[in-house]
Design an enzyme around this catalytic site. Sequence first.
Site, PDB file in Angstrom:
ATOM      1  N   TYR A  61      -8.284  17.015 -14.193  1.00  0.00           N
ATOM      2  CA  TYR A  61      -6.939  16.626 -13.744  1.00  0.00           C
ATOM      3  C   TYR A  61      -6.013  17.808 -13.882  1.00  0.00           C
ATOM      4  O   TYR A  61      -6.049  18.502 -14.912  1.00  0.00           O
ATOM      5  CB  TYR A  61      -6.401  15.457 -14.573  1.00  0.00           C
ATOM      6  N   GLU A  63      -2.416  17.820 -12.422  1.00  0.00           N
ATOM      7  CA  GLU A  63      -1.149  17.566 -11.723  1.00  0.00           C
ATOM      8  C   GLU A  63      -0.153  18.665 -12.078  1.00  0.00           C
ATOM      9  O   GLU A  63      -0.028  19.050 -13.246  1.00  0.00           O
ATOM     10  CB  GLU A  63      -0.609  16.189 -12.104  1.00  0.00           C
ATOM     11  N   ASP A 207       1.375  23.032  13.794  1.00  0.00           N
ATOM     12  CA  ASP A 207       0.139  22.511  13.191  1.00  0.00           C
ATOM     13  C   ASP A 207      -1.012  23.221  13.893  1.00  0.00           C
ATOM     14  O   ASP A 207      -1.350  22.912  15.036  1.00  0.00           O
ATOM     15  CB  ASP A 207       0.081  20.999  13.412  1.00  0.00           C
ATOM     16  N   THR A 233      -5.621  22.101   8.870  1.00  0.00           N
ATOM     17  CA  THR A 233      -6.779  21.678   8.095  1.00  0.00           C
ATOM     18  C   THR A 233      -7.539  22.964   7.774  1.00  0.00           C
ATOM     19  O   THR A 233      -7.296  24.010   8.376  1.00  0.00           O
ATOM     20  CB  THR A 233      -7.692  20.733   8.895  1.00  0.00           C
ATOM     21  N   LYS A 236     -11.941  23.295  10.316  1.00  0.00           N
ATOM     22  CA  LYS A 236     -12.305  23.371  11.740  1.00  0.00           C
ATOM     23  C   LYS A 236     -12.746  24.812  12.042  1.00  0.00           C
ATOM     24  O   LYS A 236     -13.747  25.248  11.482  1.00  0.00           O
ATOM     25  CB  LYS A 236     -11.132  22.900  12.589  1.00  0.00           C
ATOM     26  N   ARG A 242     -13.377  20.285   3.848  1.00  0.00           N
ATOM     27  CA  ARG A 242     -12.527  19.281   4.510  1.00  0.00           C
ATOM     28  C   ARG A 242     -11.251  19.096   3.696  1.00  0.00           C
ATOM     29  O   ARG A 242     -11.267  18.506   2.607  1.00  0.00           O
ATOM     30  CB  ARG A 242     -13.306  17.970   4.595  1.00  0.00           C
TER      31      ARG A 242
HETATM   32  N1  DSN Z   1      -9.579  14.291  14.196  1.00  0.00           N
HETATM   33  C1  DSN Z   1      -9.333  15.694  14.402  1.00  0.00           C
HETATM   34  C2  DSN Z   1      -9.925  16.183  15.659  1.00  0.00           C
HETATM   35  O1  DSN Z   1     -11.050  15.818  15.954  1.00  0.00           O
HETATM   36  O2  DSN Z   1      -9.293  16.951  16.379  1.00  0.00           O
HETATM   37  C3  DSN Z   1      -7.936  16.047  14.292  1.00  0.00           C
HETATM   38  O3  DSN Z   1      -7.480  15.675  13.033  1.00  0.00           O
END
Ligand code: DSN
Length: 425
Positions: A61, A63, A207, A233, A236, A242
């Site tokens: 933990y 925080e 984003d 994110t 990707k 993730r």
């Molecule tokens: N779900 C994602 C995508 O496939 O683009 C975006 O968050």
Amino acid sequence: MSRHPTSPDHANPVQSADPTVWGIIQREQQRQQNTLELIASENHVSPAVLRAAGTVFTNKYAEGYPGKRYYGGCQHVDEIESLAIERAKRLFGCEHANVQPHSGSQANQAVFLAALTPGDPILSLNLNHGGHLSHGMKVNISGKWFNVSQYGVARKDERIDMDEVRRLAREVKPKLIITGASAYPRIWDWAGFAEIAREVGALLLADIAHIAGLVAAGLHPSPVPHAEFVTTTTHKTLRGPRAGLTMCKADWAKKIDSAVFPGLQGGPLVHIIAAKAVAFGEALRPEFKTYQQQILDNARALAEALMARKYRLVSGGTDNHLMLLDLTSGHPNLTGAQAEKWLEQAGIIVNKNMIPFDERKPMETSGLRIGTPAVTTRGLKTEHMPVIAELIHLVLSSNGDADAIDRVRSRALELCAQFPLPSES
Ligand code: DSN
């Protein structure tokens, strides 16, 4: 002395402690090994990222933030989080980075919590034109809490219509303009958006979840100089675990940090932060730029091969890692949902996707979204893209014939066998 069932010196602790779970993990491993992953938002992480994600940091933990925690025993957590922050800042050239968001949606919510109050007007890209649900979809918290207006792409070229953005921005006076998409194959004009935002007194959020790897490698313009907030994110094109990341200008740092914790989240996922640190380290190396360039080259080669087979791609092609195939061009009666299923039977994984001005519903769609980050990680090159295009074409033209799909399945398997997933050995 009895050994803890998950002791790290055990050869395969999951297999012996829980064969049921291990069996499921193995089946997923096999599925990934034996299919061509063309979902534009997915990737295969390196063994180092995978290993860092599965470490004892999951026990802790923490925080708070480095040097200011609500728990004792955080000295190594502080080290790893500070390292991840420092690497993220170096990678994107941003003034401040918060590496704690568990996901892209939470990375965005941190911006909303820091900069907006419920009822505020926001302006974002229409979901049916490639936008993301966390940017104002009706049933999402962003759509329920804010007064959302949406811009789209122009019919004539299916690129973002900056005149419409300006017109809408002047009309609705948004507090925040959101840029970024999950299905937009073209380059973003961050400077153009920043100019509009300044004119109407709006803040700007970029984003970059889909294109983060390209941005980090300098192969897509960076929004960092133009936007108060940049979110992403990390799993990707960036090829990390993730999770999410929120970056901002220095004068928003305190508000963003408070928004992430304690505003939205409790204890950070420190094991995932460790994996982010590894991924950012990988992305800082020169090989990462070579990888990102290959993603682009592969996407262009795949787009050309599909168009050579008379498929129409939304906006006529791609500038990034993904493309949207308009099924109405060659197969007017075939929905994206059906095409996705047939392709999956053939070992080719894509997702159905709305195309701009689609007349079908989101669970049917007239489009397929196809991306190259994961197959590029496996080592496929431009010469393999016409083969993938041919396999896709054979499936889409099969009318669901099981033998025809089986023949493609065999060829996809052969290709997968030639390009094993990244592994420790
Ligand atoms: N779900 C994602 C995508 O496939 O683009 C975006 O968050």
